[in-house]
Design a protein around this motif. Sequence first.
Motif, short mmCIF file in Angstrom:
data_model
loop_
_atom_site.label_atom_id
_atom_site.label_comp_id
_atom_site.label_asym_id
_atom_site.label_seq_id
_atom_site.Cartn_x
_atom_site.Cartn_y
_atom_site.Cartn_z
N LEU A 259 -9.28 -12.32 34.39
CA LEU A 259 -10.05 -13.55 34.13
C LEU A 259 -11.48 -13.48 34.67
N ALA A 260 -11.92 -12.31 35.14
CA ALA A 260 -13.25 -12.23 35.79
C ALA A 260 -14.35 -12.71 34.84
N ARG A 261 -15.16 -13.63 35.35
CA ARG A 261 -16.30 -14.13 34.57
C ARG A 261 -17.53 -13.34 34.94
N LEU A 262 -17.88 -12.39 34.11
CA LEU A 262 -18.99 -11.51 34.44
C LEU A 262 -20.30 -12.27 34.35
N ALA A 263 -21.14 -12.09 35.37
CA ALA A 263 -22.44 -12.76 35.44
C ALA A 263 -22.28 -14.26 35.34
N ASP A 264 -21.22 -14.79 35.89
CA ASP A 264 -20.91 -16.23 35.78
C ASP A 264 -22.15 -17.07 36.11
N PRO A 265 -22.69 -17.79 35.12
CA PRO A 265 -23.92 -18.55 35.38
C PRO A 265 -23.77 -19.58 36.50
N ALA A 266 -22.59 -20.21 36.61
CA ALA A 266 -22.42 -21.23 37.65
C ALA A 266 -22.50 -20.58 39.04
N PHE A 267 -21.85 -19.45 39.21
CA PHE A 267 -21.84 -18.73 40.49
C PHE A 267 -23.25 -18.22 40.82
N ILE A 268 -23.87 -17.59 39.83
CA ILE A 268 -25.22 -17.06 40.05
C ILE A 268 -26.16 -18.22 40.40
N GLY A 269 -26.06 -19.29 39.61
CA GLY A 269 -26.96 -20.43 39.80
C GLY A 269 -26.77 -21.05 41.17
N PHE A 270 -25.51 -21.23 41.58
CA PHE A 270 -25.23 -21.81 42.90
C PHE A 270 -25.87 -20.94 43.99
N GLU A 403 -6.60 -20.77 38.26
CA GLU A 403 -6.05 -20.57 36.92
C GLU A 403 -7.14 -20.23 35.90
N GLU A 404 -8.40 -20.50 36.25
CA GLU A 404 -9.50 -20.15 35.35
C GLU A 404 -10.10 -18.79 35.67
N GLU A 405 -9.92 -18.31 36.90
CA GLU A 405 -10.74 -17.16 37.29
C GLU A 405 -10.04 -16.02 38.03
N PHE A 406 -8.75 -16.15 38.30
CA PHE A 406 -8.17 -15.08 39.12
C PHE A 406 -6.74 -14.74 38.72
N ALA A 407 -6.58 -13.59 38.13
CA ALA A 407 -5.24 -13.06 37.82
C ALA A 407 -5.34 -11.54 37.90
N MET A 422 2.11 -10.99 34.12
CA MET A 422 1.43 -12.17 34.68
C MET A 422 -0.04 -12.21 34.27
N ALA A 423 -0.67 -11.05 34.18
CA ALA A 423 -2.08 -11.03 33.76
C ALA A 423 -2.19 -11.51 32.31
N ARG A 424 -1.29 -11.02 31.45
CA ARG A 424 -1.32 -11.44 30.04
C ARG A 424 -1.08 -12.94 29.92
N ARG A 425 -0.06 -13.43 30.64
CA ARG A 425 0.24 -14.86 30.56
C ARG A 425 -0.93 -15.71 31.08
N ALA A 426 -1.57 -15.23 32.16
CA ALA A 426 -2.67 -16.02 32.74
C ALA A 426 -3.80 -16.18 31.72
N LEU A 427 -4.11 -15.10 31.00
CA LEU A 427 -5.19 -15.19 30.01
C LEU A 427 -4.77 -16.08 28.84
N LEU A 428 -3.55 -15.88 28.36
CA LEU A 428 -3.11 -16.67 27.20
C LEU A 428 -2.91 -18.14 27.57
N THR A 429 -2.51 -18.40 28.79
CA THR A 429 -2.37 -19.80 29.23
C THR A 429 -3.73 -20.47 29.29
N GLN A 430 -4.71 -19.72 29.80
CA GLN A 430 -6.07 -20.26 29.83
C GLN A 430 -6.54 -20.57 28.40
N HIS A 431 -6.28 -19.67 27.48
CA HIS A 431 -6.75 -19.88 26.11
C HIS A 431 -6.00 -21.04 25.45
N TYR A 432 -4.74 -21.18 25.76
CA TYR A 432 -3.97 -22.32 25.23
C TYR A 432 -4.59 -23.63 25.74
#
Length: 519
Positions: A259-270, A403-407, A422-432
């Motif tokens: 679930l890694a958010r590369l260059a996450d604008p919120a994190f960078i901005g903060f 649940e949005e950023e770490f699996a 668990m990694a597959r489910r975490a991504l598909l759950t997020q997309h659901y």
Amino acid sequence: MASEQDVRARLQRAGQEHLLRFCAELAPGPRAALLAELEPLEPEALREHCQRAAAACAGPPGPPPDLAERLQPLPPERVGSVSRSDPETRRLWEEEGFHQIALNKVAVLLLAGGQGTRLGVTYPKGMYQVGLPSQKTLYQLQAERIRRVEQLAGERHGTHCTVPWYIMTSEFTLGPTATFFKEHDFFHLDPDNVVMFEQRMLPAVAFDGRAILERKDKVAMAPDGNGGLYCALADHQILEDMGRRGVEFVHVYCVDNILARLADPAFIGFCVLQGADCGAKVVEKAYPEEPVGVVCQVDGVPQVVEYSEISPEVASLRGPDGVLLYNAGNICNHFFTRSFLQVVTREFEPLLKPHVAVKKVPYVDEEGNLVKPLKPNGIKMEKFVFDVFQFAENFVAFEVPREEEFAPLKNADSADRDNPTMARRALLTQHYRWARQAGACFVDACGARLPELLRVHTPEQILTSGPALSLSGSEEPPAVCEISPLVSYSGEGLEVYLQGREFQSPLILDENGVRELQS
Ligand code: UTP
């Protein structure tokens, strides 16, 4: 190339001459390979490394006895939280991040030199695919997130921008990773903006202080840990490359968090708005004994304290609000300014203390037989990427929803956590979740509507079924819906495809639109 005599003399100085004990019986090719491997090892450094490993391993185990008194949570003003901030604040963080990305000031840096022994595959972990309908690998998901975040920043600011991707590899991962990227046409990134570089390797050492031969013609070498980053940056002039591109802010992350958010604008901005030189993304610990490092302070200095160093009593302490006092779980997702990295590589790197990992290391015995040990027999010394937090002048932490950023993908499916399922489910759950929020509705094969919300577990259920129930990916989502990162980075922009529509699982939404896989 150095002669056998030279190499032997150097090994003698290091007290490691045994590494050549089968040299005479080797064919010319393997002999040359062994000498080439040994030649770069500096005698003094090798001697010190082996002595240090044996001494560290023999040393007293466990944390300093007075750690509990020296420990403190980070001060609240140093911590940003996505879930505890208002939408306007989050918008400002994101806006600042996108602005910096649009100015080409942000790069991502992937730590991909690990051996992935727990997962147990013979190729780099980034090439692993967890069984998504699209069959995308971790590397592909990451490449597509970079493309999407560049696109979003470009659209907001009317520019064409680039987020360079630096990839730290090791002897194990460089060759296959480079080939994989070429075979996949760099996932449509410009190869000039994908920079791979190699970290150093160190010999594994037996408990008696002798480096281990894994074959008659090969020393057992292991990468020097993800904190080998700082030497590798200097070895390959990576900060100079960043400087030439105008990069000021670097987002460093691990290969295995799907679930890694590369260059996450919120994190960078903060981090930028806080004027931080160093920052760590954290998630709330799922339960007190969860085996993650905790971002906190020791004697007022920011650090990651390993879960094994915190006593169960301290790990269970709660603040007046009922939240665990030491709840900032480190997810190996860091922000650094380029100037901080410069100071670290120039001044502080030698101060980083290696950590000891005791592992099973296959070896050849005195008679030359290959032995696969049943018990740990070897010491690997590793530096950790987060050990530089102590040198930061302005350290911050940024808490994000797990649940949005770490699996993380650490283990094979035989383990009960951090595995491919668990990694597959975490991504598909997020997309659901994203699809539902965008107004999609899902039906089963008989046309019956699938539940809107996922089940929320009560603390009692978690207690009876085990705390792992509260980890990302512990359950299957009600429907399979995979959304390409090229379409949505963090759930945005989906309404146009999904609002008010009914779909049958499984479903893929990618740059070609929506596809129900049954039809
Ligand atoms: P881990 O500590 O999970 O190690 O790495 P690993 O090597 O991937 O897996 P195991 O322990 O052998 O099962 C966390 C991150 O640090 C990187 C890994 O690639 C992963 O992204 N790493 C680790 C390096 O880049 N270099 C290293 O020497 C070690």
